[in-house]
Design a protein around this motif. Sequence first.
Motif, short mmCIF file in Angstrom:
data_model
loop_
_atom_site.label_atom_id
_atom_site.label_comp_id
_atom_site.label_asym_id
_atom_site.label_seq_id
_atom_site.Cartn_x
_atom_site.Cartn_y
_atom_site.Cartn_z
N GLY A 127 75.54 73.29 34.22
CA GLY A 127 76.80 72.66 34.60
C GLY A 127 76.63 71.55 35.60
N ARG A 128 77.60 70.64 35.63
CA ARG A 128 77.55 69.50 36.55
C ARG A 128 77.76 69.96 38.00
NH1 ARG A 128 76.30 67.82 31.85
NH2 ARG A 128 77.64 66.39 30.66
N ARG A 129 78.67 70.93 38.21
CA ARG A 129 79.04 71.31 39.58
C ARG A 129 77.86 71.89 40.38
NH1 ARG A 129 81.55 75.41 42.77
NH2 ARG A 129 83.16 74.54 44.11
N PRO A 130 77.13 72.89 39.86
CA PRO A 130 75.99 73.39 40.64
C PRO A 130 74.91 72.34 40.84
CG PRO A 130 76.10 74.46 38.49
CD PRO A 130 77.37 73.71 38.67
N GLU A 240 83.99 72.17 37.89
CA GLU A 240 83.18 71.76 36.75
C GLU A 240 84.01 70.82 35.86
OE1 GLU A 240 80.49 70.80 35.11
OE2 GLU A 240 79.66 72.71 35.80
N THR A 241 83.35 69.93 35.13
CA THR A 241 84.11 68.97 34.31
C THR A 241 84.70 69.68 33.09
OG1 THR A 241 82.25 68.28 32.93
CG2 THR A 241 82.53 67.13 35.02
N PRO A 242 85.91 69.30 32.68
CA PRO A 242 86.53 69.95 31.52
C PRO A 242 85.72 69.82 30.24
CG PRO A 242 88.15 68.66 32.76
CD PRO A 242 86.81 68.33 33.32
N ALA A 243 85.09 68.65 30.02
CA ALA A 243 84.32 68.44 28.79
C ALA A 243 83.14 69.39 28.72
CB ALA A 243 83.85 66.99 28.70
N ALA A 254 88.21 75.31 31.15
CA ALA A 254 88.34 73.88 30.84
C ALA A 254 89.77 73.41 31.07
CB ALA A 254 87.93 73.61 29.40
N MET A 255 90.75 74.23 30.68
CA MET A 255 92.15 73.88 30.89
C MET A 255 92.50 73.84 32.37
SD MET A 255 93.20 73.25 27.90
CE MET A 255 93.15 73.68 26.16
N GLN A 256 91.92 74.76 33.15
CA GLN A 256 92.16 74.75 34.59
C GLN A 256 91.58 73.49 35.23
OE1 GLN A 256 90.44 78.43 35.93
NE2 GLN A 256 92.00 79.70 34.96
N ALA A 257 90.38 73.10 34.80
CA ALA A 257 89.77 71.88 35.34
C ALA A 257 90.58 70.66 34.94
CB ALA A 257 88.33 71.76 34.85
N LEU A 258 91.12 70.67 33.73
CA LEU A 258 91.98 69.57 33.29
C LEU A 258 93.24 69.49 34.14
CD1 LEU A 258 92.65 67.29 31.31
CD2 LEU A 258 93.56 69.04 29.74
N ARG A 259 93.83 70.65 34.44
CA ARG A 259 95.01 70.67 35.30
C ARG A 259 94.66 70.14 36.70
NH1 ARG A 259 96.69 75.68 32.95
NH2 ARG A 259 95.56 76.80 34.57
N TRP A 260 93.46 70.49 37.18
CA TRP A 260 93.07 70.04 38.51
C TRP A 260 92.99 68.52 38.57
CZ3 TRP A 260 89.09 67.07 40.45
CH2 TRP A 260 88.97 67.06 41.84
N ILE A 261 92.32 67.89 37.64
CA ILE A 261 92.16 66.43 37.70
C ILE A 261 93.48 65.72 37.43
CG2 ILE A 261 91.47 66.13 35.27
CD1 ILE A 261 90.13 64.19 38.36
N ALA A 262 94.34 66.32 36.60
CA ALA A 262 95.64 65.70 36.30
C ALA A 262 96.65 65.96 37.41
CB ALA A 262 96.18 66.22 34.98
#
Length: 478
Positions: A127-130, A240-243, A254-262
């Motif tokens: 993952g990108r985040r770690p 972490e990135t949604p993609a 993924a949906m939670q990450a999408l909500r975060w960025i939006a």
Amino acid sequence: MPRQTDPGLAVQRVPGKPRSARALPAPPPGPRTAPTGDGLAQDGLVQAIQAAIDGLALNRRHALVFALCGAGLFFESLNLQLMSFVAPMLAREWRIGPALMGAAISAAIFGMLAGTYLFGALADRIGRRPAFQLTVGIFSALTALAGISASFWQLAAARFGAGLGIGGSIPVETAVLAEFTPGRWRGRLMALWAMALPLGAFLAPFCVAAMPAALGWRGLLFLGGAPAVLVLLLRRTIPETPAYLAGRGRTAEAMQALRWIAGRAVSVPAAPTDAPARVVAARIPPERLLFAEGYRESTIMSWLLYFGSFFAYYGFVLWLPALLAGYRGLERAEVLRFVATVAAAGFVGRAGVLLLADRVPKPTLIMGCSMLGSAALAAFALQTGHTAMLAWACAAAFCLEGTFSVLIPFVADLYPAQARASGVGWAGGAGRVAMALAPLAIGSLVEADVRLSILLLAGASLSVAAVILAFRGGSARP
């Protein structure tokens, strides 16, 4: 186990191709690459989520992602440029010659070479985040160790370790920024992000001038790494990135990450599933995808572009203080003013080319900047007067930095999300090879012929234009 879904978001069917979907080549035939129904749905979700991100307006969370990616790149650039000032200090204190001085500069670059391959692949797996956190942590800790080194080889080992973090952070930051940014802003923001490199180089001479003499080169290394601890702490706020999450089947996350960025709930258009060619090689490992049919040529091209541009740029900027002091006889204050002026010209070059990024095709910009940069380096090599040297050095920096302004987003766009960090990382690895070889090559040539060493860099810059001509035929294709 069935895949989780997020009941809080509506999934809507939107006919046609999502705006963000890049038509991918068909994967190579055979059982290893044959898409399954689950693979089709999973890759369709990646496309749908990316399309949803592309439809967002820029907001403060985009600004946070951009700021943290930019801060990381800035401190990495500052650290590298400070080492070019540290090397002459080490030469005097430890009585080392040009070859070992080049090795001191190259130690971190060899680490960057290993780091860019290691963390590019790791980011596509864990993952990108770690990886986002780990690279900055390594960079900070090893830079501090370099500042307390008692011998040349201790310093070289610590600089190699710091280079692991520096080299690994760039493909990770590229992937994070690309996957959180709306498509219509992606190229411009990535080019703007890359301006942190010349900004770090511009501020380095001022840091050297402000550093108390009692702290010397050790203080400079602490200065280059300590602020990254703040970036390390703040990066914990980025998910972490949604993609990436969608590509791993972690739909709810993924949906939670999408909500975060939006900053709000977002309806996700369903991606079409009638074109298996758009499936990202049906779970092929990222490293294999780089050499799959349809990507192999792009991979080779990106390696050659990175090698030529990195060799010319880093050979020039990392040796410039030593060239001016040791072979042109400039005093320390004159060297600092000269390097600061050249760095400012490079910053203007990034900004100037950035303004053209949406008006001129990227291959055309890369080819033009590299050819002009080659001519400016050749002219710089032939000058003896201070004013003429400064003018041509500024012209070279303007063009070489301008090349990078479009090279990074150009290469990032060559690969899908599932292999983007690996693609950028492997291309960056070719660049790191060039970064490692350039100081060594200049260190070997400079005592014999200073002009020849600079002309070598001019040839490397010219090779970038040759690669574009060879692979794109000089066309304006993006």
